[in-house]
Write a protein that holds these residues in place. Structure first.
Motif, PDB file in Angstrom:
ATOM      1  N   VAL A 151       0.841  -1.197   0.000  1.00 21.07           N
ATOM      2  CA  VAL A 151       0.000   0.000   0.000  1.00 21.07           C
ATOM      3  C   VAL A 151       0.873   1.243   0.000  1.00 21.07           C
ATOM      4  N   GLU A 152       0.690   2.089  -1.014  1.00 18.48           N
ATOM      5  CA  GLU A 152       1.492   3.304  -1.110  1.00 18.48           C
ATOM      6  C   GLU A 152       0.913   4.424  -0.244  1.00 18.48           C
ATOM      7  N   LEU A 176       4.404   0.601   0.696  1.00 21.36           N
ATOM      8  CA  LEU A 176       5.309   1.295  -0.203  1.00 21.36           C
ATOM      9  C   LEU A 176       5.306   2.742   0.296  1.00 21.36           C
ATOM     10  N   TRP A 177       6.383   3.106   0.953  1.00 22.01           N
ATOM     11  CA  TRP A 177       6.470   4.440   1.547  1.00 22.01           C
ATOM     12  C   TRP A 177       6.947   5.437   0.503  1.00 22.01           C
ATOM     13  N   ASP A 178       6.059   6.333   0.096  1.00 19.22           N
ATOM     14  CA  ASP A 178       6.460   7.440  -0.772  1.00 19.22           C
ATOM     15  C   ASP A 178       7.067   8.511   0.126  1.00 19.22           C
ATOM     16  N   THR A 179       8.375   8.516   0.208  1.00 19.16           N
ATOM     17  CA  THR A 179       9.081   9.384   1.156  1.00 19.16           C
ATOM     18  C   THR A 179       8.842  10.860   0.865  1.00 19.16           C
ATOM     19  N   HIS A 180       8.643  11.192  -0.398  1.00 21.48           N
ATOM     20  CA  HIS A 180       8.408  12.577  -0.774  1.00 21.48           C
ATOM     21  C   HIS A 180       7.026  13.037  -0.343  1.00 21.48           C
ATOM     22  N   VAL A 206      11.565   7.575  -3.971  1.00 21.09           N
ATOM     23  CA  VAL A 206      12.305   8.805  -3.715  1.00 21.09           C
ATOM     24  C   VAL A 206      12.193   9.711  -4.923  1.00 21.09           C
ATOM     25  N   LYS A 207      12.156  11.004  -4.664  1.00 21.19           N
ATOM     26  CA  LYS A 207      12.151  12.052  -5.688  1.00 21.19           C
ATOM     27  C   LYS A 207      12.474  13.360  -4.996  1.00 21.19           C
TER      28      LYS A 207
END
Length: 282
Positions: A151-152, A176-180, A206-207
Motif C-alpha cells: 500500500v502506497e 510502499l512508503w512514498d518518502t516525498h 524517492v524524488k
C-alpha cells in the motif's frame, strides 16, 4: 544482484519506476536500468499505456511468454504498480486489479502496488481501507496467490495519525512508503516517518522538489539532488536500521510532461551523490 549503500550499510534493491519512461518497451526499460547498474524496475507503464495486462497480452501472448522474455535479463521486475485504491475500491476496480495476478505469479513478482485513496484519514476511510485489505487476504488465500499487496502512502496515508490507525487495524500491512509525499504533503521529517513505518516498509519511492509552485502542484519536481528533499538524512536512517528493501526513483514524467527525461534524472542522481554510491554503475 544487490547493491550496497556503503561498506558498512545495508543492502537494498535499487530501481526506478517506468512512470518516468512510459513510452519505452519492456526490453528498453530493462536496458536503461542495466546501463545505470540498477537491480530492478517497477512497472507502472510501458508502450505508452498503464493497462499492463493488455500490454503484456499484446506483446507476449501469455504469462509464460512474459516469463520467457524476462529469463535472460539481469535486471528483475520488483513490482507491478496497479491503480486500485483501498478507499473506493469498487467491484470493477478489484477485477482490474486481479488481472495482474496471472502475470505476477508467472514471473515471480511478489509486490503489487495499490494506492491508499481517500483524503481525510477519518475512521470511515480507515475502515474502508481495512475492508479492502481483508478482501485481498481472503482472495489470496482462496486462490493460492504468492504476490503481496503493498500500500502506497499516497493520499490519506501522508498523515502520520492515519498511518498509525491503519497499522493498528492491519499490523502486517506491507507499505510502499512514498518518502516525498509524507514529507512534502504530510509535513513530516522523513526520519520521523521512518520510525513509524520501518517495520512495514518493503519498498520506498524517492524524488526531489522545491517549494516553487509548478504547473499542476503547489511545488515543482526537480532533478535529484537539486531540490529540498533531505535525502542524506533519509539514507542515514535507512542505513542505521539495515533497510534491505527496494529504493526506487519515481520520476513522474508521464503525469508531468515538462520534466526532463528519466535518463537525465538518473544521471543527476549519480552526479550529485544523491543516489546511493554503488548505483554509479558496476
Amino acid at each position: 544482484m544487490v547493491i550496497a549503500v556503503d561498506n558498512d550499510g545495508p543492502h537494498m534493491t535499487l530501481a526506478f519506476s517506468t512512470l518516468g519512461c512510459a513510452d519505452l518497451e519492456l526490453d528498453e526499460a530493462l536496458a536503461l536500468a542495466a546501463r545505470y547498474g540498477l537491480d530492478a524496475i517497477e512497472i507502472r507503464a510501458l508502450g505508452g499505456t498503464i493497462d499492463l495486462a493488455t500490454y503484456f497480452t499484446e506483446r507476449f501472448g501469455s504469462p509464460a511468454g512474459l516469463a520467457r522474455a524476462l529469463e535472460a535479463s539481469a535486471v528483475r521486475v520488483c513490482a507491478f504498480n496497479t491503480s486500485l485504491r483501498l478507499v473506493g475500491a469498487t467491484s470493477q476496480a478489484k477485477e482490474e486489479f486481479l488481472r495482474y495476478l496471472p502475470w505476477a505469479e508467472a514471473v515471480g513478482v511478489r509486490s503489487l502496488r495499490v494506492f491508499d485513496g481517500g483524503d481525510s484519514g477519518d475512521a470511515g476511510e480507515v475502515a474502508e481501507a481495512l475492508s479492502t485489505l481483508q478482501w485481498w487476504r481472503e482472495t489470496a488465500v482462496r486462490e493460492g496467490f504468492s504476490a503481496e499487496m503493498i500500500v502506497e502512502t499516497h493520499d490519506f496515508l501522508v498523515q502520520p495519525d492515519a498511518i498509525a490507525c491503519l497499522l493498528e487495524g492491519a499490523p502486517d500491512c506491507a507499505l510502499l512508503w512514498d518518502t516525498h509525499h509524507t514529507w512534502r504533503n504530510g509535513g513530516q521529517d522523513p526520519v520521523e516517518t521512518w520510525k513509524q513505518v520501518r517495520g512495514n516498509t518493503r519498498h520506498l519511492h524517492v524524488k526531489d522538489s522545491i517549494s516553487k509552485p509548478g504547473p499542476k502542484l503547489p511545488y515543482s519536481y526537480v532533478l535529484p539532488g537539486s531540490g529540498e528533499f533531505p535525502m542524506a538524512a533519509l539514507r542515514s536512517a535507512l542505513a542505521a536500521d539495515g533497510y534491505d528493501g527496494v529504493m526506487s526513483l519515481e520520476w513522474e514524467k508521464l503525469w508531468h510532461v515538462e520534466l526532463p527525461s528519466l535518463d537525465l534524472a538518473l544521471q543527476a542522481a549519480r552526479r550529485s551523490g544523491w543516489w546511493p554510491p554503488a548505483a554509479a554503475g558496476k
